[in-house]
Design a protein around this motif. Sequence first.
Motif, PDB file in Angstrom:
ATOM      1  N   ASN A 205      -8.306  10.859   8.346  1.00 46.24           N
ATOM      2  CA  ASN A 205      -7.604   9.641   8.752  1.00 46.24           C
ATOM      3  C   ASN A 205      -7.157   8.853   7.524  1.00 46.24           C
ATOM      4  O   ASN A 205      -7.883   8.784   6.536  1.00 46.24           O
ATOM      5  CB  ASN A 205      -8.532   8.737   9.582  1.00 46.24           C
ATOM      6  CG  ASN A 205      -8.809   9.328  10.944  1.00 46.24           C
ATOM      7  OD1 ASN A 205      -8.050  10.159  11.426  1.00 46.24           O
ATOM      8  ND2 ASN A 205      -9.894   8.915  11.556  1.00 46.24           N
ATOM      9  N   GLY A 206      -5.958   8.297   7.604  1.00 45.61           N
ATOM     10  CA  GLY A 206      -5.462   7.452   6.515  1.00 45.61           C
ATOM     11  C   GLY A 206      -4.856   8.232   5.362  1.00 45.61           C
ATOM     12  O   GLY A 206      -4.477   7.652   4.348  1.00 45.61           O
TER      13      GLY A 206
ATOM     14  N   VAL B  84       0.981   5.161   0.668  1.00 51.20           N
ATOM     15  CA  VAL B  84       0.178   6.094   1.456  1.00 51.20           C
ATOM     16  C   VAL B  84       0.427   7.541   1.007  1.00 51.20           C
ATOM     17  O   VAL B  84      -0.502   8.336   0.908  1.00 51.20           O
ATOM     18  CB  VAL B  84       0.517   5.937   2.962  1.00 51.20           C
ATOM     19  CG1 VAL B  84      -0.340   6.868   3.791  1.00 51.20           C
ATOM     20  CG2 VAL B  84       0.295   4.498   3.411  1.00 51.20           C
TER      21      VAL B  84
ATOM     22  N   ARG C  87       0.828  -1.209   0.000  1.00 54.14           N
ATOM     23  CA  ARG C  87       0.000   0.000   0.000  1.00 54.14           C
ATOM     24  C   ARG C  87       0.866   1.265   0.000  1.00 54.14           C
ATOM     25  O   ARG C  87       1.742   1.421   0.845  1.00 54.14           O
ATOM     26  CB  ARG C  87      -0.888   0.000   1.249  1.00 54.14           C
ATOM     27  CG  ARG C  87      -2.070   0.927   1.159  1.00 54.14           C
ATOM     28  CD  ARG C  87      -3.060   0.580   2.238  1.00 54.14           C
ATOM     29  NE  ARG C  87      -2.566   0.913   3.559  1.00 54.14           N
ATOM     30  CZ  ARG C  87      -2.851   2.049   4.201  1.00 54.14           C
ATOM     31  NH1 ARG C  87      -3.648   2.930   3.628  1.00 54.14           N
ATOM     32  NH2 ARG C  87      -2.384   2.277   5.393  1.00 54.14           N
TER      33      ARG C  87
ATOM     34  N   ASP D  65     -13.836  13.066  11.234  1.00 56.33           N
ATOM     35  CA  ASP D  65     -12.796  12.401  12.023  1.00 56.33           C
ATOM     36  C   ASP D  65     -13.229  12.272  13.471  1.00 56.33           C
ATOM     37  O   ASP D  65     -13.068  11.240  14.098  1.00 56.33           O
ATOM     38  CB  ASP D  65     -11.484  13.205  11.975  1.00 56.33           C
ATOM     39  CG  ASP D  65     -10.727  12.865  10.709  1.00 56.33           C
ATOM     40  OD1 ASP D  65     -11.159  11.920  10.025  1.00 56.33           O
ATOM     41  OD2 ASP D  65      -9.740  13.551  10.416  1.00 56.33           O
TER      42      ASP D  65
ATOM     43  N   GLY E 145      -2.041   9.897   5.429  1.00 57.35           N
ATOM     44  CA  GLY E 145      -0.580   9.771   5.400  1.00 57.35           C
ATOM     45  C   GLY E 145       0.141  10.738   6.323  1.00 57.35           C
ATOM     46  O   GLY E 145       1.362  10.880   6.250  1.00 57.35           O
TER      47      GLY E 145
ATOM     48  N   THR F 295       2.318   8.818   8.807  1.00 60.49           N
ATOM     49  CA  THR F 295       3.355   8.149   8.012  1.00 60.49           C
ATOM     50  C   THR F 295       4.467   9.142   7.661  1.00 60.49           C
ATOM     51  O   THR F 295       5.650   8.820   7.739  1.00 60.49           O
ATOM     52  CB  THR F 295       2.731   7.567   6.727  1.00 60.49           C
ATOM     53  OG1 THR F 295       1.635   6.753   7.110  1.00 60.49           O
ATOM     54  CG2 THR F 295       3.724   6.754   5.943  1.00 60.49           C
TER      55      THR F 295
ATOM     56  N   ASP G 200     -15.749   9.662  13.775  1.00 61.84           N
ATOM     57  CA  ASP G 200     -15.096   8.337  13.700  1.00 61.84           C
ATOM     58  C   ASP G 200     -14.474   7.983  15.037  1.00 61.84           C
ATOM     59  O   ASP G 200     -14.605   6.881  15.527  1.00 61.84           O
ATOM     60  CB  ASP G 200     -13.973   8.322  12.644  1.00 61.84           C
ATOM     61  CG  ASP G 200     -14.573   8.305  11.248  1.00 61.84           C
ATOM     62  OD1 ASP G 200     -15.794   8.083  11.148  1.00 61.84           O
ATOM     63  OD2 ASP G 200     -13.807   8.522  10.287  1.00 61.84           O
TER      64      ASP G 200
END
Lengths: 243, 291
Positions: A41-42, A21, A19, A235, A44, A47, A238
Amino acid sequence: MMRPNDITIRDLSLGYGLRIVVQGMSCRIAAGSLTAVVGPNGAGKSTLLRAVAGLLRPRKGAIDTGGMAARQIAYLPQQADIDRTFPIRVQDMVALGLWPETGVFGGIGRGRWRKVHEALDRVGMLSFAARDIGAISVGQFQRVQFARLLLQDASVILLDEPFTALDAATTADLLRMVESWHDEGRTVLAVIHDLEQVRATFPLCLSFMGQAPVLGPTRVLLAHCPLCDRSAADDEEDGGRAA
Amino acid sequence: MTAWIWQTFCAPFEEFLFLRHSLAAVLALALGCGPVGTFLVLRRMSLMGDALSHAVLPGVAAGFLISGFSLAAMTIGGFLAGLTVVVVCGLLSRFTPLREDASMAALYLISLALGVLLITMRGNSMDLMHVLFGSILAVDGPSLVLVASVTTATLLTLAVIYRPLVTECFDPGFLRAVSGTGTTAHILFMALVALNLVSGFRALGTLMAVGLLVLPATAARFWARQVWSQALTATLLALLSGYVGLLVSFYWNMPSGPTIILTAGCCHVLSLIMGPRQGMLTQYLCRAKTA
């Protein structure tokens, strides 16, 4: 503290396993700047911070820190990454912030313990010094982590969601500390979900909300962006659901 | 009274050389197993230690196949097999979707089956019993030297890697950020686990050796608060289990390996019930006081 250098990111791609990111990201984070990293969220954000901290190798491109030593970069991960059931006292955990000075074998004499207690005092946690890290609240633990950052005396400070699940008073105290780091000339890069907080405190913003990450003045990037506020609200929702 | 105490608790060791050898071996084992077991439990790797104890079996069996009951061959074989399994598990968890514990479980089953097959190819069921469950009453001079050397190496290595090991246990991200010593500490620690399992196999057997690592360490958590004090308590409990287990096995004519591990098991259960740090009785009394 040594003077920080600019952090230049060139055509950076990051990922885990198969994957990807972050892809093709380029920007320059000026030395001594105070930058919020925002986005869903997600996207990056964490990361990127891990890569700047040297914990994740780029798939492509490079992060140029201008030759800064690894010890000049301090990284505060999300709280979930730390095992708080481990039997270690608050003051011992904070003392680890002296690692750049002590290394693996250096002792912690009276002078260094004084520094540890001063750092704990600055974050209002001196009276908790002898408690186990599992016996304090989430907010108190975050203060302890900030005390450890103080001791690291790094030129670049990377904070991954430092104010999540904290009460208003703790957040305000820790935000003041972030501002003081900025005033001292340190580079601060923080992943933040509360866009009002970003508008109020962070002059610069690295936004992961569009097609590609964009770095610019917060007042421009977050001037009026219903999509941004919507994304932050999602967010929070979530987070609420996860909790 | 003094004469009775001496006669009961000390005289057997004075009288029989093989008992003195066994006592020295089990005490040396306990000194290494206490701190290593504490870290194993704190890193939530107790079951991995158990799996690793099975994983050394094919190496021990290969040594047995090549040169019979040769201490050197079986020890080297067991250690190499343990290290191989640790490295393969690490690689599998890194390059496949399998987690490290799942890889370890798979490899331990394969290793156990392979080890039993190898031993039965050349030996008989008695040999298999010796390898699996040990025979502490047959500890000779060279085995004693091996156990003492492993314990010395264990304590010295732990002293060197103590700080990175502690940090890696609860905050590996921080350790990676400030120092590149995390991987080295992890590998050295896993090598120490394999080494202690192998040094214990002669006395306690490959299946029982992990007992002296895990049981005193899990019991220590109910008595001590910090890492060093838990390691010290685990060591004391392991020493006590070794001594009491040997005495019990001597007086009641029981196999010494399982008796020592059962004694450690009794310590564990007693700690679970009576330990001042969140033991069942303490928790009950606290609840009763606040109710």
